[in-house]
Write a protein that holds these residues in place. Structure first.
Motif, PDB file in Angstrom:
ATOM      1  N   VAL A 161       0.848  -1.198   0.000  1.00 21.50           N
ATOM      2  CA  VAL A 161       0.000   0.000   0.000  1.00 21.50           C
ATOM      3  C   VAL A 161       0.882   1.246   0.000  1.00 21.50           C
ATOM      4  O   VAL A 161       0.694   2.158  -0.813  1.00 21.50           O
ATOM      5  N   HIS A 169       2.627   1.774  -3.326  1.00 25.98           N
ATOM      6  CA  HIS A 169       1.706   2.235  -4.367  1.00 25.98           C
ATOM      7  C   HIS A 169       1.428   3.729  -4.211  1.00 25.98           C
ATOM      8  O   HIS A 169       1.524   4.494  -5.166  1.00 25.98           O
ATOM      9  N   PHE A 170       1.084   4.127  -2.997  1.00 24.73           N
ATOM     10  CA  PHE A 170       0.733   5.525  -2.786  1.00 24.73           C
ATOM     11  C   PHE A 170       1.944   6.444  -2.905  1.00 24.73           C
ATOM     12  O   PHE A 170       1.830   7.557  -3.401  1.00 24.73           O
ATOM     13  N   SER A 186       2.428   7.025  -6.563  1.00 25.60           N
ATOM     14  CA  SER A 186       1.384   7.762  -7.273  1.00 25.60           C
ATOM     15  C   SER A 186       1.010   9.091  -6.634  1.00 25.60           C
ATOM     16  O   SER A 186       0.297   9.884  -7.230  1.00 25.60           O
ATOM     17  N   SER A 208      -4.636   7.432   1.189  1.00 23.70           N
ATOM     18  CA  SER A 208      -5.321   6.171   1.482  1.00 23.70           C
ATOM     19  C   SER A 208      -6.537   6.371   2.358  1.00 23.70           C
ATOM     20  O   SER A 208      -6.735   7.425   2.928  1.00 23.70           O
ATOM     21  N   SER A 243      -9.169   3.719  -3.293  1.00 22.98           N
ATOM     22  CA  SER A 243      -8.330   2.550  -3.007  1.00 22.98           C
ATOM     23  C   SER A 243      -8.285   2.318  -1.506  1.00 22.98           C
ATOM     24  O   SER A 243      -8.298   3.271  -0.737  1.00 22.98           O
ATOM     25  N   ARG A 285      -6.865  -3.110  -2.467  1.00 26.50           N
ATOM     26  CA  ARG A 285      -7.763  -2.897  -3.606  1.00 26.50           C
ATOM     27  C   ARG A 285      -7.451  -1.545  -4.232  1.00 26.50           C
ATOM     28  O   ARG A 285      -7.784  -0.507  -3.673  1.00 26.50           O
ATOM     29  N   ILE A 286      -6.804  -1.592  -5.382  1.00 24.71           N
ATOM     30  CA  ILE A 286      -6.487  -0.354  -6.093  1.00 24.71           C
ATOM     31  C   ILE A 286      -7.699   0.026  -6.931  1.00 24.71           C
ATOM     32  O   ILE A 286      -8.180  -0.761  -7.744  1.00 24.71           O
ATOM     33  N   ARG A 287      -8.198   1.209  -6.669  1.00 22.08           N
ATOM     34  CA  ARG A 287      -9.370   1.709  -7.387  1.00 22.08           C
ATOM     35  C   ARG A 287      -9.025   3.023  -8.080  1.00 22.08           C
ATOM     36  O   ARG A 287      -7.911   3.518  -8.003  1.00 22.08           O
ATOM     37  N   SER A 326      -6.654   6.227  -7.019  1.00 22.59           N
ATOM     38  CA  SER A 326      -5.187   6.265  -6.963  1.00 22.59           C
ATOM     39  C   SER A 326      -4.534   5.655  -8.202  1.00 22.59           C
ATOM     40  O   SER A 326      -3.352   5.357  -8.181  1.00 22.59           O
ATOM     41  N   ARG A 327      -5.284   5.493  -9.238  1.00 21.38           N
ATOM     42  CA  ARG A 327      -4.678   5.034 -10.497  1.00 21.38           C
ATOM     43  C   ARG A 327      -4.150   6.240 -11.247  1.00 21.38           C
ATOM     44  O   ARG A 327      -4.834   7.246 -11.361  1.00 21.38           O
TER      45      ARG A 327
END
Length: 117
Positions: free
Chosen positions: A42, A45-46, A49, A53, A68, A105-107, A110-111
């Motif tokens: 997590v 990812h953040f 990007s 969260s 996400s 769960r990437i939504r 945050s894509r």
């Protein structure tokens, strides 16, 4: 940080387990929680990007854009805790700690999207 409930259980000789590690008792291993690798994914990812969260609530799943979030597996962690407690009651050696896996769960929130020309 001393927990008075744990102190009471220990004084009375009552077996117990904990959800998560107790930092004040590093020798105690009868605990379960989600693994650090789940949360590292997590963070990574953040960090990559620049997004923020949130928890995986109804609100985050149905907001637009969808947020996400980390989905904890409470049932899996609970079963691990029950296994640890049954072993303690039976006088068996500790099998802990037990680390379960949370799902990230990437939504849409945050894509990364490429800018349109």
């Amino acid at each position: 940080m001393d927990d008075p409930v744990i102190a009471l259980l220990e004084r009375r000789g009552i077996p117990y387990v904990t959800l998560g590690r107790d930092p004040s008792r590093p020798e105690f291993t009868d605990w379960a929680t989600e693994d650090d690798a789940s949360f590292q994914r997590v963070h990574d990812h953040f960090a990559a990007s620049g997004a923020r969260s949130a928890s995986d609530s109804e609100h985050t799943r149905h907001s637009r854009p969808a947020v996400s979030a980390v989905e904890l597996h409470a049932a899996e962690t609970t079963l691990a805790l029950l296994d640890l407690l049954q072993a303690r009651i039976a006088g068996e050696p500790s099998a802990g700690p037990i680390l379960t896996t949370a799902r990230f769960r990437i939504r849409a929130s945050s894509r990364r999207t490429e800018p349109h020309p």
